[in-house]
Design a protein around this motif. Sequence first.
Motif, short mmCIF file in Angstrom:
data_model
loop_
_atom_site.label_atom_id
_atom_site.label_comp_id
_atom_site.label_asym_id
_atom_site.label_seq_id
_atom_site.Cartn_x
_atom_site.Cartn_y
_atom_site.Cartn_z
N VAL A 53 -22.36 71.72 35.02
CA VAL A 53 -22.90 72.90 34.77
C VAL A 53 -22.04 74.07 34.88
O VAL A 53 -21.90 75.07 34.14
N THR A 54 -21.07 73.99 35.67
CA THR A 54 -20.07 74.82 35.94
C THR A 54 -19.04 75.05 34.74
O THR A 54 -18.69 76.10 34.10
N LEU A 55 -18.77 73.72 34.14
CA LEU A 55 -17.78 73.92 32.75
C LEU A 55 -18.60 74.45 31.54
O LEU A 55 -18.25 75.11 30.68
N ILE A 56 -20.05 74.12 31.60
CA ILE A 56 -20.94 74.54 30.66
C ILE A 56 -21.06 75.79 30.60
O ILE A 56 -20.89 76.71 29.45
N ILE B 106 -29.02 68.48 27.63
CA ILE B 106 -28.21 67.51 28.44
C ILE B 106 -28.14 67.68 30.02
O ILE B 106 -28.17 66.99 30.88
N ILE B 107 -28.23 69.34 30.13
CA ILE B 107 -28.06 69.49 31.90
C ILE B 107 -29.55 68.94 32.30
O ILE B 107 -29.61 68.48 33.37
N VAL C 294 -30.30 75.75 17.91
CA VAL C 294 -29.93 74.10 18.14
C VAL C 294 -29.01 73.92 19.22
O VAL C 294 -29.10 73.11 20.08
N LEU C 295 -27.72 74.56 19.10
CA LEU C 295 -26.81 74.48 20.20
C LEU C 295 -27.43 74.64 21.70
O LEU C 295 -27.01 73.70 22.46
N ILE C 296 -27.85 75.61 21.92
CA ILE C 296 -28.50 75.94 23.23
C ILE C 296 -29.53 74.99 23.66
O ILE C 296 -29.56 74.42 24.89
N MET C 297 -30.48 74.59 22.66
CA MET C 297 -31.64 73.57 23.02
C MET C 297 -30.83 72.20 23.63
O MET C 297 -31.24 71.50 24.54
N LEU C 298 -29.58 71.76 22.50
CA LEU C 298 -28.96 70.56 23.26
C LEU C 298 -28.38 70.79 24.41
O LEU C 298 -28.48 69.67 25.20
N VAL D 136 -22.85 67.02 38.56
CA VAL D 136 -23.93 67.73 38.15
C VAL D 136 -23.53 69.26 38.23
O VAL D 136 -23.23 70.02 37.11
N GLN D 137 -23.08 69.60 39.50
CA GLN D 137 -22.66 70.99 39.63
C GLN D 137 -21.35 71.38 38.85
O GLN D 137 -21.24 72.39 38.03
#
Length: 327
Positions: free
Chosen positions: A199-202, A158-159, A150-154, A195-196
Amino acid sequence: MDENNVTRISIIYLLGFTIPQSIKCFVFFLFLMIYCVTVGGNLLIIALVINSRALQTPMYFFLSQLSTTDILLVTNILPNVLRNILLKEKTISFTDCLSQFYFFAMSEGMECFLLSVMSYDRYLAICKPLHYTLMMTHQFCWTAVIICWVLIMLIVMIITLTVTKLKFCGPNIIDHFFCDFDPILELSCSDITKVQLEVTLINAVFVVIPFFFIIASYTYIIVTIFKIQSVTGRKKAFSTCSSHLIVVSMYYGTLLCAYLVPKGQTLKTTKFMSLLYTVFTPLINPLVYSLRNKDLKQAAGKLIGQLKSAVNKILLHWKPCKLLKQA
């Protein structure tokens, strides 16, 4: 540039690999064989875990989830690669490209989570054996896996939604064999800094932290193994986590080489490194676990025996076979 007047991209050209015409058929059948062996090997592991009572343990449960992730990853990438090898026009719609990126990122992120949970399982089994059955319960295993999915799908959703808000005006060419994040952003004529950064933070939270968690787990495991007095005990303890350690090394090794050292690499090298973790790692994973695991070998032997007896029973009751015996 007026972003309201830009031409939106609807079709993308995936250049893929430059393959001489003389060996196209060979490369096609090679990738087709890799795809069939990968899916077949991972399906076999899932079937063995479901079918065998001896494999109804947390370690094999997580292994079956890893096999599911590998099937998702290779099915998302390879069929399109096979199509592009045969066809001259290597096109993909922009929507399909984003969908491919979504399932790619989801399967890669899920693999990171699963390898982390598996390392925790090995840590409890070797370092805290008395607490293992209390902590690694059936309920915990299912809860951990569901939360991870569930976590990875969400996160990936978002990305992907953030990427869709960008304006894409071309050129509509990606010099890669699948729709990865950076090649997609290169098509944008919007400011991609936000966006970059997102994604870097994620990635720092959901890729780097699991990586260091695995390192910490194995540091404790190695220290505990060296404290074991007998050589036999050390070998037995190490054998329970050696397959997982090999898979972790292969996965993160190729992933780090592809993403942390890409700028000085040629496009051919980048494609090759991406090929390793998207295609060859899912192929090797079931081989590593099955070749180094006695339980899986025994379960496979029993399953083959059951299939043989089932086939024999069918043949015995099949009328043409009875007529042949009477003749």
